[in-house]
Write a protein that holds these residues in place. Structure first.
Motif, mmCIF file in Angstrom:
data_model
loop_
_atom_site.group_PDB
_atom_site.id
_atom_site.type_symbol
_atom_site.label_atom_id
_atom_site.label_comp_id
_atom_site.label_asym_id
_atom_site.label_seq_id
_atom_site.Cartn_x
_atom_site.Cartn_y
_atom_site.Cartn_z
ATOM 1 N N SER A 31 0.865 -1.180 0.000
ATOM 2 C CA SER A 31 0.000 0.000 0.000
ATOM 3 C C SER A 31 0.896 1.222 0.000
ATOM 4 C CB SER A 31 -0.890 0.000 1.245
ATOM 5 O OG SER A 31 -0.109 0.198 2.413
ATOM 6 N N PRO A 32 0.327 2.416 -0.208
ATOM 7 C CA PRO A 32 1.158 3.619 -0.137
ATOM 8 C C PRO A 32 1.925 3.731 1.186
ATOM 9 C CG PRO A 32 -0.925 4.155 -1.160
ATOM 10 C CD PRO A 32 -1.043 2.737 -0.683
ATOM 11 N N ASN A 33 1.344 3.239 2.276
ATOM 12 C CA ASN A 33 2.035 3.296 3.564
ATOM 13 C C ASN A 33 3.286 2.444 3.600
ATOM 14 O OD1 ASN A 33 0.174 5.062 4.649
ATOM 15 N ND2 ASN A 33 -1.080 3.460 5.565
ATOM 16 N N ASP A 37 2.762 2.522 -4.502
ATOM 17 C CA ASP A 37 1.675 3.376 -4.967
ATOM 18 C C ASP A 37 1.274 2.935 -6.370
ATOM 19 O OD1 ASP A 37 -0.005 5.400 -5.878
ATOM 20 O OD2 ASP A 37 1.073 6.978 -4.822
ATOM 21 N N THR A 38 0.134 2.295 -6.487
ATOM 22 C CA THR A 38 -0.274 1.783 -7.792
ATOM 23 C C THR A 38 -0.709 2.889 -8.743
ATOM 24 O OG1 THR A 38 -2.515 1.386 -6.956
ATOM 25 C CG2 THR A 38 -0.946 -0.452 -6.859
ATOM 26 N N LEU A 39 -1.044 4.073 -8.227
ATOM 27 C CA LEU A 39 -1.442 5.174 -9.103
ATOM 28 C C LEU A 39 -0.239 5.787 -9.815
ATOM 29 C CD1 LEU A 39 -4.214 6.988 -7.048
ATOM 30 C CD2 LEU A 39 -4.490 5.643 -9.130
ATOM 31 N N THR A 40 0.882 5.882 -9.142
ATOM 32 C CA THR A 40 2.091 6.424 -9.767
ATOM 33 C C THR A 40 3.015 5.327 -10.269
ATOM 34 O OG1 THR A 40 3.329 6.471 -7.696
ATOM 35 C CG2 THR A 40 1.977 8.396 -8.213
ATOM 36 N N SER A 75 -4.591 2.430 -11.689
ATOM 37 C CA SER A 75 -3.918 1.461 -10.827
ATOM 38 C C SER A 75 -3.868 0.080 -11.473
ATOM 39 C CB SER A 75 -4.610 1.386 -9.463
ATOM 40 O OG SER A 75 -5.948 0.967 -9.584
#
Length: 247
Positions: A31-33, A37-40, A75
């Motif tokens: 996850s981003p944490n 980051d699947t969006l970037t 994503s």
């Protein structure tokens, strides 16, 4: 087996990671944490190195039509491209029973777009279509507030416990890809307005629930067939009363 769970810190993801680790697999929550980051696309290549299976149980932070579509399309494209480069052998995604029938819902259109990308990619896949979770009954109520009351459809749905969804995913992960969809649902159907009313009363929420045949469900008008599973669906073991008692 190395299994990367995108959205691995969420409701379903955390349960799935725990099950897979208990079974002796290298289950990695992403996850981003955790820097993925699947969006970037940031961190995806590193996380997927050596992965056999990727499970996508992430959800959009926004249900606004344009935002949710952008989330799932971006994503999913990034994941599938990274998986192809890494040699991932199985992509597993969680989606919704009846998504293709609710074209008036921006969220459901986004899930259909996600599924289309998966089906047309080079990565072998399995899509799990689940009915609504018992855990989201409060969220369904919150999404349907109009004035001082909650207006909900009277249509049938067949919700399921999150634990049973995690069990179904855990079985799919270690099985060969089906290159198609599997359905899972709870043990019994309910009228949506009636079950939400029952849930709110039991949790001490005094808001009134108004049942209306034409009340929208996340932007779509539904009937008794819209959210119901097919005859061949897998059925979860946990009924509503057992789930509520254990929550």
């Amino acid at each position: 087996m190395k299994i990367v769970v995108i959205g691995g810190s969420g409701l379903i993801g955390s349960k799935l990671v725990a099950r897979l680790q208990t079974a002796g697999h290298q289950a990695v929550p992403a996850s981003p944490n955790s820097g993925v980051d699947t969006l970037t696309g940031a961190g995806l290549a590193e996380a997927l190195t050596g992965a056999d299976v990727v499970v996508d149980v992430a959800n959009s932070p926004s249900f606004e039509d344009a935002a949710v579509l952008a989330f799932f399309e971006t994503s999913t494209r990034n994941m599938l491209a990274a998986e192809a480069r890494a040699g991932v052998r199985h992509h597993v995604a969680l989606s919704v029973v009846g998504s293709e029938r609710l074209v008036d819902s921006g969220y459901m259109r986004a899930k259909v777009a996600q599924e289309t990308l998966i089906r047309t990619s080079r990565v072998p896949y399995t899509i799990l279509h689940s009915t609504q979770f018992f855990e989201f009954l409060g969220g369904i109520a919150h999404s349907s507030v109009a004035g001082e009351a909650i207006h909900l459809p009277t249509a049938l749905f067949q919700p399921i416990a999150a634990n049973d969804v995690a069990d179904a995913l855990a079985a799919i992960v270690v099985a060969p890809p089906v290159n198609g969809a599997i359905e899972v649902a709870g043990p019994a159907p309910f009228r949506m307005d009636a079950l939400v009313r029952r849930y709110l009363m039991a949790t001490g929420d005094a808001r009134g629930v108004v049942g209306q045949a034409d009340a929208p469900y996340f932007g779509a008008t539904i009937d008794d067939s819209s959210l119901m599973p097919t005859a061949g669906a897998q059925i979860g073991a946990t009924d509503y009363d057992s789930w509520f008692a254990a929550r």
